[in-house]
Design a protein around this motif. Structure first.
Motif, PDB file in Angstrom:
ATOM      1  N   GLY A 193       4.339  10.909  24.942  1.00  0.00           N
ATOM      2  CA  GLY A 193       2.926  11.286  24.977  1.00  0.00           C
ATOM      3  C   GLY A 193       2.572  12.175  23.803  1.00  0.00           C
ATOM      4  O   GLY A 193       3.409  12.449  22.946  1.00  0.00           O
ATOM      5  N   ARG A 194       1.353  12.637  23.788  1.00  0.00           N
ATOM      6  CA  ARG A 194       0.865  13.423  22.655  1.00  0.00           C
ATOM      7  C   ARG A 194       1.634  14.710  22.421  1.00  0.00           C
ATOM      8  O   ARG A 194       1.988  15.048  21.323  1.00  0.00           O
ATOM      9  CB  ARG A 194      -0.609  13.768  22.876  1.00  0.00           C
ATOM     10  N   GLY A 195       1.930  15.412  23.527  1.00  0.00           N
ATOM     11  CA  GLY A 195       2.666  16.665  23.388  1.00  0.00           C
ATOM     12  C   GLY A 195       4.157  16.461  23.187  1.00  0.00           C
ATOM     13  O   GLY A 195       4.906  17.413  23.207  1.00  0.00           O
ATOM     14  N   GLY A 196       4.586  15.212  23.029  1.00  0.00           N
ATOM     15  CA  GLY A 196       6.005  14.943  22.847  1.00  0.00           C
ATOM     16  C   GLY A 196       6.727  14.784  24.176  1.00  0.00           C
ATOM     17  O   GLY A 196       7.928  14.583  24.218  1.00  0.00           O
ATOM     18  N   ASN A 197       5.966  14.835  25.286  1.00  0.00           N
ATOM     19  CA  ASN A 197       6.623  14.653  26.580  1.00  0.00           C
ATOM     20  C   ASN A 197       6.894  13.175  26.842  1.00  0.00           C
ATOM     21  O   ASN A 197       6.085  12.318  26.525  1.00  0.00           O
ATOM     22  CB  ASN A 197       5.775  15.256  27.711  1.00  0.00           C
ATOM     23  N   ARG A 198       8.062  12.923  27.403  1.00  0.00           N
ATOM     24  CA  ARG A 198       8.493  11.545  27.599  1.00  0.00           C
ATOM     25  C   ARG A 198       8.191  11.087  29.010  1.00  0.00           C
ATOM     26  O   ARG A 198       8.375  11.825  29.970  1.00  0.00           O
ATOM     27  CB  ARG A 198       9.981  11.420  27.323  1.00  0.00           C
ATOM     28  N   ALA A 199       7.733   9.881  29.125  1.00  0.00           N
ATOM     29  CA  ALA A 199       7.413   9.340  30.433  1.00  0.00           C
ATOM     30  C   ALA A 199       7.932   7.907  30.505  1.00  0.00           C
ATOM     31  O   ALA A 199       8.025   7.235  29.482  1.00  0.00           O
ATOM     32  CB  ALA A 199       5.898   9.347  30.637  1.00  0.00           C
ATOM     33  N   PRO A 200       8.303   7.454  31.699  1.00  0.00           N
ATOM     34  CA  PRO A 200       8.712   6.057  31.844  1.00  0.00           C
ATOM     35  C   PRO A 200       7.559   5.142  31.452  1.00  0.00           C
ATOM     36  O   PRO A 200       6.391   5.525  31.525  1.00  0.00           O
ATOM     37  CB  PRO A 200       9.027   5.917  33.332  1.00  0.00           C
ATOM     38  N   MET A 201       7.912   3.952  31.076  1.00  0.00           N
ATOM     39  CA  MET A 201       6.910   3.032  30.563  1.00  0.00           C
ATOM     40  C   MET A 201       6.269   2.248  31.715  1.00  0.00           C
ATOM     41  O   MET A 201       6.936   1.956  32.694  1.00  0.00           O
ATOM     42  CB  MET A 201       7.666   2.087  29.651  1.00  0.00           C
ATOM     43  N   PRO A 202       5.012   1.904  31.596  1.00  0.00           N
ATOM     44  CA  PRO A 202       4.409   1.046  32.616  1.00  0.00           C
ATOM     45  C   PRO A 202       5.166  -0.284  32.711  1.00  0.00           C
ATOM     46  O   PRO A 202       5.674  -0.788  31.712  1.00  0.00           O
ATOM     47  CB  PRO A 202       2.994   0.803  32.093  1.00  0.00           C
ATOM     48  N   GLU A 203       5.193  -0.830  33.934  1.00  0.00           N
ATOM     49  CA  GLU A 203       6.028  -1.992  34.228  1.00  0.00           C
ATOM     50  C   GLU A 203       5.760  -3.203  33.306  1.00  0.00           C
ATOM     51  O   GLU A 203       6.691  -3.876  32.882  1.00  0.00           O
ATOM     52  CB  GLU A 203       5.840  -2.370  35.703  1.00  0.00           C
ATOM     53  N   ARG A 204       4.521  -3.446  32.971  1.00  0.00           N
ATOM     54  CA  ARG A 204       4.228  -4.623  32.132  1.00  0.00           C
ATOM     55  C   ARG A 204       4.867  -4.519  30.746  1.00  0.00           C
ATOM     56  O   ARG A 204       5.419  -5.482  30.226  1.00  0.00           O
ATOM     57  CB  ARG A 204       2.705  -4.796  31.959  1.00  0.00           C
ATOM     58  N   ARG A 205       4.756  -3.336  30.148  1.00  0.00           N
ATOM     59  CA  ARG A 205       5.350  -3.157  28.823  1.00  0.00           C
ATOM     60  C   ARG A 205       6.861  -3.163  28.895  1.00  0.00           C
ATOM     61  O   ARG A 205       7.546  -3.668  28.010  1.00  0.00           O
ATOM     62  CB  ARG A 205       4.849  -1.860  28.186  1.00  0.00           C
ATOM     63  N   LEU A 206       7.368  -2.578  29.985  1.00  0.00           N
ATOM     64  CA  LEU A 206       8.806  -2.566  30.207  1.00  0.00           C
ATOM     65  C   LEU A 206       9.329  -4.012  30.296  1.00  0.00           C
ATOM     66  O   LEU A 206      10.365  -4.348  29.710  1.00  0.00           O
ATOM     67  CB  LEU A 206       9.088  -1.820  31.515  1.00  0.00           C
ATOM     68  N   ALA A 207       8.616  -4.847  31.010  1.00  0.00           N
ATOM     69  CA  ALA A 207       9.032  -6.241  31.180  1.00  0.00           C
ATOM     70  C   ALA A 207       9.095  -6.947  29.831  1.00  0.00           C
ATOM     71  O   ALA A 207       9.991  -7.748  29.570  1.00  0.00           O
ATOM     72  CB  ALA A 207       8.078  -6.963  32.125  1.00  0.00           C
ATOM     73  N   ARG A 208       8.146  -6.627  28.959  1.00  0.00           N
ATOM     74  CA  ARG A 208       8.141  -7.276  27.633  1.00  0.00           C
ATOM     75  C   ARG A 208       9.322  -6.802  26.793  1.00  0.00           C
ATOM     76  O   ARG A 208       9.959  -7.583  26.107  1.00  0.00           O
ATOM     77  CB  ARG A 208       6.813  -7.018  26.930  1.00  0.00           C
TER      78      ARG A 208
END
Ligand SMILES: Nc1ncnc2c1ncn2[C@@H]1O[C@H](COP(=O)(O)OP(=O)(O)OP(=O)(O)O)[C@@H](O)[C@H]1O
Ligand SMILES: [Mg+2]
Length: 256
Positions: A75-90
């Motif tokens: 994210g913008r502040g450099g915080n990491r988050a899991p990816m939404p399922e659709r992008r993950l699938a790709r």
């Protein structure tokens, strides 16, 4: 190896409950290379492949494909988050995975098993997907079985369909998790020979296996994985005849 690794893990850590399974795994494979991974049962080999193929999330560490981190969003502040399922699938579709137990869909025939990712993930039309699926099935010698269901096939045939299903998405790398260890001995070679062809065509491959003859013949590098990390890796000749580590010598003495 100076080129950017095609697939790389940096400091991959994973625990299940209180059990630390992967203890900071650094792994890299160069484009067009085949790496065989050997190691005792329970040492974390499948876990490493599941993380690399984004089927599960690591507790720490990163996975890079073509030098770019995958599986997380920053994210913008450099915080990491899991990816939404659709992008993950790709992203997952770019990493082909073949399992020990094939994992085909029992309710779909061979053709539809292979087509599914093309329509669902790649967004192809059914006719385009069917055409590509057929040609991939031909490549693994399964063109004559398109209408059969998994239960009507031998283990070796099912595994070749599973390979076609991964390959049809045109992945950058193929990960194999003991692809022949659930097979009757007489069916092992038909699967290994498909894999050997793939290697000869320049596919980048990570192969967790007990087939030391295959590792020797096909792999560019062989690694021993034990207690949550890579103990040693070397060219096959060196690995099998002059291993540097006592643990590798002990492991090899058990399997020979
Ligand atoms: N989903 C899970 N939940 C809890 N523990 C798990 C899970 N998956 C794996 N483990 C544990 O993690 C350890 C490593 O398992 P993993 O399957 O990665 O080993 P492996 O090297 O592939 O073994 P094998 O050669 O038998 O396939 C084992 O102790 C296993 O019991
Ligand atoms: Mg395993």
């Amino acid at each position: 190896m100076n080129a950017t690794p095609l697939l790389q893990t940096v400091g991959l850590r994973k625990s299940y409950g209180h059990n630390l399974i992967l203890d900071g795994v650094d792994f890299a494979i160069a484009p067009g290379q085949v790496k065989a991974v050997l190691g005792p049962s329970g040492s974390g080999k499948s876990t490493m492949l599941r993380l690399m193929s984004l089927l599960e999330q690591a507790d720490e560490g990163s996975i890079l494909l073509h030098g770019r981190e995958i599986g997380v969003e920053t994210g913008r502040g450099g915080n990491r988050a899991p990816m939404p399922e659709r992008r993950l699938a790709r992203q997952r579709a770019d990493i082909g995975m073949v399992f020990q137990r094939f994992n085909l869909f029992a309710h779909l025939d061979v053709l539809h098993n292979v087509m599914l990712g093309l329509t669902a993930v790649r967004g192809l039309s059914r006719s385009e997907a069917a055409e590509r699926a057929r040609s991939m099935l031909e490549r693994v010698g399964m063109a004559g079985h398109v209408r059969h269901y998994p239960s009507e096939l031998s283990g070796g045939q099912q595994q070749r369909v599973a390979i076609a299903r991964a390959l049809v998405l045109e992945p950058s790398v193929m990960l194999f998790d003991e692809p022949t260890s659930a097979l009757d001995p007489e069916l092992v070679n038909e699967v290994l020979s498909v894999m050997e062809d793939l290697a000869a065509q320049g596919m980048t491959m990570v192969v967790v296996t007990h087939e030391t003859r295959f590792a020797r013949r096909v792999a560019h590098e062989v690694a021993l994985f034990d207690s949550g990390g890579i103990v040693e890796q070397a060219a096959p000749e060196q690995f099998f005849t002059q291993p540097a580590h006592e643990r590798t010598r002990a492991f090899l003495s058990h399997i020979h």
